[in-house]
Write an enzyme that holds these catalytic residues in place. Sequence first.
Site, PDB file in Angstrom:
ATOM      1  CB  CYS A   1      26.097 -31.702   5.616  1.00  0.00           C
ATOM      2  SG  CYS A   1      24.984 -30.550   6.776  1.00  0.00           S
TER       3      CYS A   1
ATOM      4  CD  GLU B   1      24.277 -32.559   2.751  1.00  0.00           C
ATOM      5  OE1 GLU B   1      23.883 -33.447   3.499  1.00  0.00           O
ATOM      6  OE2 GLU B   1      23.936 -32.156   2.885  1.00  0.00           O
TER       7      GLU B   1
ATOM      8  CE  LYS C   1      27.226 -35.219   7.117  1.00  0.00           C
ATOM      9  NZ  LYS C   1      25.969 -34.725   7.450  1.00  0.00           N
TER      10      LYS C   1
END
Length: 536
Positions: free
Chosen positions: A409, A291, A356
């Site tokens: 995440c 990430e 995201k």
Amino acid sequence: MTLAPLAHWIMLAWGWRRVLVALLAGAASTLALAPVNFWPAPFLTFPILIWLVDGSAAGRLGGALAAAGAGWWFGFGYFVVGLYWIGNALLVDAKTFGWLLPFAVVVLPAALAVFTALGVGLARLMWGRGPGRVLALAIGLTIAEWLRGHLLTGFPWNAFGYALASPLPLAQGAALVGIWGLTFLAVGVYAAPAVLADERADTKRPRLVVASGTVFLAGLAVYGALRLQANPTSYVEGVRLRIMQPNLQQDEKFNYSQKQQVMDRYLALSDRASGPRSTGIRDVTHLIWPESAFPFFLTRDAGALAQIAALLPAGTVLITGAVRAPEGVPDAAVTRAYNSVYVIDHDGSILSVYDKVHLVPFGEYLPFQDFLERLGLRQITHMQGGFIPGDRRRVLNVPRAPHVLALICYEIIFPESVPSGERPGWIVNLTNDGWFGASAGPYQHLQQARIRAIEQGLPMVRAANTGISAVVDPVGRIIDSLPLGTDGVLDARLPQPMPLTPYARMGDLPTGLVLAFAIAVVMRSRRRPAAEKQPA
């Protein structure tokens, strides 16, 4: 030896003794979670919670408020010990965020414990004198945990069902009912021994309750063992993965002055031979980086893209995290950006992008962003204005591999993260657990990601900055992994997906139906004793 004296002492405990018992029982329950994984621990702690509720008969709402108080202390102990590692993120930039440490390690657990209090209070409203109260606790805590996973953007970390995640055969229950069904089962089975202390111990009912829970747990273990045996790991032909784990410290990762050093490290590690028969990057079809891999906007840096193109041989694709600037906004004017995943071909061209969707509160954005920024607060990632959420989750097209669902995440901890519609062939989870150091956090994160693989019957590939990077097959076997706090590369094949699991087909519907049936059973059992007392 009988449990009755211990149960009576706990039921009669009041004041600081009652608080201490609840606090220690909640804290000890975390022994069932990663990295300890001592899954029988709640057999000792959940009966204590039952007895605490038994001792809450006096007071308002039939003792519901007193029971909720015990539940709050139980939850507080559970979350303080289970989430202590969140404080590590504030110490990365201690000068700026160190003063928030008490809020992270005390206030957050205190807030999450409100859900536990709600669940225990709800259970007390359904309470009876017999074994039905075990079912009442399972109902109340399952509803409360579901709410914790959904309200205020949700935070289902360390749901009680994860106590059954470490024995892999028991974890297969997630393929049937998901984490919320496992939570209902876990609370019910773990709390069942409390009835052995009931005053009516001369009857067979308490032993029957415990035996039923044992049989149910054994049946789940047999189902899981058979499922594992029937589904050996098979692999997608022609796909060879390489996961690169750079183990960068946070002050390097987000420091623009370290731009070239970060890039050089990524390139050198990615081309490292991982074994005596390896010929470096030429063996790889898909290279995966973690990430937010760069302290700059990757797709606006022609030099970085050229270096990636020089690294990747023809036929090799890079999947990487990166911060993405909004279209049409010059670099100098960017105040908000996306936390994204890019699929990059061997010539440096961008093939797919995912932004995201589920951002981390206080980590990637602030609730009431403008107001709190005017007070001088900012989120931990230093992005003024906060990150911009993506519009939706999407399955990405990746050359020479099945379509992939990218989850960034902590998106992986949400059971609903896999969208309905087109089914991916695998999940890739890019994360940066470096915020949390050598703590329990990365182990818990991997444990929860593994449950997502089991729920969906999909392989999961995880690239983490500091670890734990891993390849997990669709029944939750960890095929290979890189340990926490090390740099290196992990070469692995991509496991094949399984057919749709019952949970992937029906979601939480079966658990909801079971909860409704259980509520009916509990309420009927409460009415029966009252009817028996009526004069003939």
